[in-house]
Design a protein around this motif. Sequence first.
Motif, mmCIF file in Angstrom:
data_model
loop_
_atom_site.group_PDB
_atom_site.id
_atom_site.type_symbol
_atom_site.label_atom_id
_atom_site.label_comp_id
_atom_site.label_asym_id
_atom_site.label_seq_id
_atom_site.Cartn_x
_atom_site.Cartn_y
_atom_site.Cartn_z
ATOM 1 N N LEU B 173 0.865 -1.185 0.000
ATOM 2 C CA LEU B 173 0.000 0.000 0.000
ATOM 3 C C LEU B 173 0.897 1.229 0.000
ATOM 4 N N LEU B 174 0.750 2.078 -1.000
ATOM 5 C CA LEU B 174 1.606 3.263 -1.112
ATOM 6 C C LEU B 174 1.254 4.259 -0.007
ATOM 7 N N SER B 175 2.254 4.607 0.821
ATOM 8 C CA SER B 175 2.011 5.566 1.894
ATOM 9 C C SER B 175 3.277 6.386 2.129
ATOM 10 N N ILE B 176 3.317 7.115 3.255
ATOM 11 C CA ILE B 176 4.465 7.998 3.502
ATOM 12 C C ILE B 176 5.173 7.562 4.780
ATOM 13 N N GLY B 177 5.472 6.286 4.868
ATOM 14 C CA GLY B 177 6.125 5.701 6.026
ATOM 15 C C GLY B 177 5.756 4.232 6.044
ATOM 16 N N GLU B 178 6.668 3.407 6.524
ATOM 17 C CA GLU B 178 6.418 1.971 6.462
ATOM 18 C C GLU B 178 5.499 1.462 7.567
ATOM 19 N N GLU B 179 5.511 2.145 8.699
ATOM 20 C CA GLU B 179 4.743 1.666 9.841
ATOM 21 C C GLU B 179 3.246 1.757 9.543
ATOM 22 N N PRO B 180 2.454 0.838 10.136
ATOM 23 C CA PRO B 180 1.008 0.782 9.884
ATOM 24 C C PRO B 180 0.291 2.104 10.138
ATOM 25 N N GLY B 181 0.760 2.895 11.087
ATOM 26 C CA GLY B 181 0.061 4.131 11.444
ATOM 27 C C GLY B 181 0.365 5.297 10.525
ATOM 28 N N LYS B 182 1.244 5.101 9.550
ATOM 29 C CA LYS B 182 1.676 6.227 8.715
ATOM 30 C C LYS B 182 0.710 6.502 7.568
ATOM 31 N N GLY B 183 0.583 7.768 7.223
ATOM 32 C CA GLY B 183 -0.251 8.143 6.087
ATOM 33 C C GLY B 183 -1.477 8.925 6.511
ATOM 34 N N ASP B 184 -2.348 9.172 5.561
ATOM 35 C CA ASP B 184 -3.576 9.882 5.875
ATOM 36 C C ASP B 184 -4.636 8.888 6.350
ATOM 37 N N SER B 185 -5.828 9.396 6.664
ATOM 38 C CA SER B 185 -6.844 8.522 7.253
ATOM 39 C C SER B 185 -7.252 7.403 6.286
ATOM 40 N N LEU B 202 -3.934 -13.195 -1.221
ATOM 41 C CA LEU B 202 -3.468 -11.808 -1.163
ATOM 42 C C LEU B 202 -2.275 -11.716 -0.219
ATOM 43 N N ASN B 203 -1.107 -11.505 -0.819
ATOM 44 C CA ASN B 203 0.139 -11.435 -0.061
ATOM 45 C C ASN B 203 0.453 -9.978 0.250
ATOM 46 N N PHE B 204 -0.208 -9.454 1.286
ATOM 47 C CA PHE B 204 -0.050 -8.036 1.634
ATOM 48 C C PHE B 204 1.218 -7.839 2.449
ATOM 49 N N ILE B 205 2.119 -7.008 1.943
ATOM 50 C CA ILE B 205 3.407 -6.817 2.632
ATOM 51 C C ILE B 205 3.465 -5.521 3.438
ATOM 52 N N GLY B 206 2.358 -4.793 3.508
ATOM 53 C CA GLY B 206 2.338 -3.574 4.325
ATOM 54 C C GLY B 206 2.512 -2.313 3.498
ATOM 55 N N ASN B 207 2.800 -1.220 4.182
ATOM 56 C CA ASN B 207 3.020 0.043 3.481
ATOM 57 C C ASN B 207 4.329 0.017 2.700
ATOM 58 N N VAL B 208 4.328 0.657 1.550
ATOM 59 C CA VAL B 208 5.564 0.932 0.820
ATOM 60 C C VAL B 208 5.596 2.441 0.574
ATOM 61 N N GLU B 209 6.773 2.950 0.221
ATOM 62 C CA GLU B 209 6.933 4.388 0.015
ATOM 63 C C GLU B 209 7.264 4.679 -1.441
ATOM 64 N N GLY B 210 7.308 5.957 -1.760
ATOM 65 C CA GLY B 210 7.615 6.365 -3.121
ATOM 66 C C GLY B 210 8.912 5.755 -3.642
ATOM 67 N N ARG B 211 9.898 5.629 -2.770
ATOM 68 C CA ARG B 211 11.192 5.090 -3.219
ATOM 69 C C ARG B 211 11.082 3.619 -3.632
ATOM 70 N N ASP B 212 10.001 2.954 -3.249
ATOM 71 C CA ASP B 212 9.809 1.549 -3.604
ATOM 72 C C ASP B 212 9.114 1.359 -4.953
#
Lengths: 331, 331
Positions: B173-185, B202-212
Motif C-alpha cells: 500500500l503506497l504511503s508515507i512511512g512503512e509503519e502501519p500508522g503512517k499516512g492519511d486517514s 493476497l500477499n499483503f506486505i504492508g506500506n511501501v513508500e515512493g522510493r519503492d
Amino acid sequence: MTMLPIAVDAMGGDHAPDAIVAGAKAAAAAGTPVVLVGPSNLGELTDIGDLPLIEANEVIEMDEDGGRSVRRKKDATLVRAAEAVRDGKASAMVSAGNTGATMASALLRMGRVKGVNRPAIATIIPFPGGRPTVLLDAGANAEVQADWLVQFAQMGAVFSHHRFGVDSPKVGLLSIGEEPGKGDSLRKETFGLLEAAAGDDLNFIGNVEGRDVMSDTADVIVTDGFTGNVVLKTLEGGMKAVVAALLGAFTSKPEYKEHADALMPALLPLYETLDPEAYGGAMLLGVDGVCIISHGSSSERAIVNAIQVAREMVEADVVGEISAAIRPADA
Amino acid sequence: MTMLPIAVDAMGGDHAPDAIVAGAKAAAAAGTPVVLVGPSNLGELTDIGDLPLIEANEVIEMDEDGGRSVRRKKDATLVRAAEAVRDGKASAMVSAGNTGATMASALLRMGRVKGVNRPAIATIIPFPGGRPTVLLDAGANAEVQADWLVQFAQMGAVFSHHRFGVDSPKVGLLSIGEEPGKGDSLRKETFGLLEAAAGDDLNFIGNVEGRDVMSDTADVIVTDGFTGNVVLKTLEGGMKAVVAALLGAFTSKPEYKEHADALMPALLPLYETLDPEAYGGAMLLGVDGVCIISHGSSSERAIVNAIQVAREMVEADVVGEISAAIRPADA
C-alpha cells in the motif's frame, strides 16, 4: 550586525555525529557562525574542534514518533536547537534527524508565523539543465484543506524568490490534467481559490501534472503532504535506480571501462545535479524561525550546504517575507 | 477454439491512424487476429491491407471530456470497439485514444465484473535489472474509498500473476512511512482492511513508500487514482529529463562521440527497459472484458505490444480470474 550562529543538531541523521560535526566545522571555517547542539560529552564522541556547544542530553532516534518523542524528550538535541532559535541564541536550526520530530520541535518551540494555518516542507526538485523546482508540501501535512494550499503557494513563492532569485515565480497546482476541472474535489476547490488569490504577489499558472515536476514548467509546485512526499521519494528512488543501472551497464564488460572513464567529465555534472545533497535540504516554511531539514543520509557536504542555505534564508529574512505575504490574504 | 479478434481503435492516439493501423497489421501478420474499428473511409486514410473493419464514424479527440463525449458520440471508434467486445465480436479492445473516454466506453458498454465497486487502471512501472511493478489505480478514480483499494489489491495481484508470471505477488500500500500508522486517514483505514483480507490469495506486505515504486520491493502497489497518476507521470517526466540530459552530456563535446557510440550496446537495453512503449500499455481492471489503454504517443511498436498483451490477457482469462478473486471477499 553580527549574525547569530546557526544551531546544528549534532546527533541527527544516519552519520551523526561524525559527518554532522565535520560539516559544521567546515562551515564555520568558511565563515558562517555555528553552534553545535549535542550531549555534554560530544567532544569525546567526535572531534568538535573549538565549536561552541549548547548542551542537550537526549537523542530522538530516526524511527521514533515525531510528536510524541518531542513531548517526552524535552532535553533532545533538536528540541534544544529549536529553543535556541526561539530564545535568540541562534538564528536558524539545521537537523538531519527525525523529520517528524524536527517539524514538531520547530512548531512547538518557535511557533507559527502569525496567520499561517499550517507549516509546510518545501523541498528542491533538481532539473538537469535548468532551474530546480520548489515542491511543497513534501510531508508535513498528510491531509490538507484548500485554503492551506493557497498559503503553501504564497510561502513557496517567497522561498523560490529568495532561494533561487526567481522574480515572480510560476506557481502550479499539482493535479491530473491541465484543465481547471481536473483532479479531485480538493484540487477543484483549490484551483478556484488560487485563481482568486493570483495577482502581483502570486503568479498562478494553473494545474500542472506529474510530468512537470522535473521540468521548468513551474518554479513552485503546490500539493498536499501525502502526494508531495510520495512524489519526492518516487523521484529519489527512480534516479537511484537509473544511476545504478547506468553504472551496471558501464561495468558489464571490461572493454566499456575506458569509454566510461572518458565520459566521466560529462557525466559528473549531471550526477551532481541529481544529487539531493547538493541542495542543502528542505525548509520548513511557516514557523517563526529558519528550520532546515537535511536528508537523513546527510554527509559532511550535505551539512555544509544546509548551513549555507540556512544562512542565506536568515540574511534574506525569509520568515519576515512570509509573514508579509500571508498577512494581506487574511486581512 | 479460434480466438475472437482483438478490436483496435484505429483513430485513437497522436499518431492515428497510420501508426495504429501499421501496428495492427504487424500483429495480424504475426498471427494474432485483429479487427480495426474506424470510419468507412479508413482505407483511404491509410493502408489497411486486408484487415477487417468494424465501422464507426465518429472520433473522440484527445482533449474531450471522457464521460460526456462517450454519451454524445455513440458512433465513436472506441465506443464501437467496446461494443464489439460486449457483443462477442471481439475478445478485447485496444485504444491509444482519450483515456477517460476509453474507460467510460469500457465501463458503460462492457459493464463491471460482478462485485467490483470501481474499475482501476493497472500500469507497468519498469525496474532496470528486475521485474516491473504493477501500479494501480493510475487515474481511473481521483477519489477512492478504502474498500475499493482492497479490490484494487486483489485485481492487481491477479494481473501481476498472469502478466508477469509472479506466484503470490507481493502487494504494498503506497504511503508515507512503512509503519502501519503512517499516512492519511484513507491509508490507515485501508491498511487494516488489507491486513484482514490478506491470506492465500493476497500477499499483503504492508506500506511501501515512493522510493519503492521503481524497485523490486513490491510486485503490486496500490493507491488512489490521483496519487497513482501523479506518480506515473512524475516518473515518466523524470526519466525523460534524465535521458535528455544524458544525450546532452554525450554530445557536449565532439570527442565524446566515439566513447558514447562504444557504450551504446550497453545503454540500449537500459533505454529499452525504461521505454513505456515496451510494456504494451495499461489494462483497465474490473470491467467485463479485456481493455488495454495504450499511451497517447503510441508508435507502431507500442500497438504491436498492446495487442500482444491483450491476447495474453484473453488467453489467461484474466477477467474470469478477477471475478473469482473478488467474489469471495463479498460473500
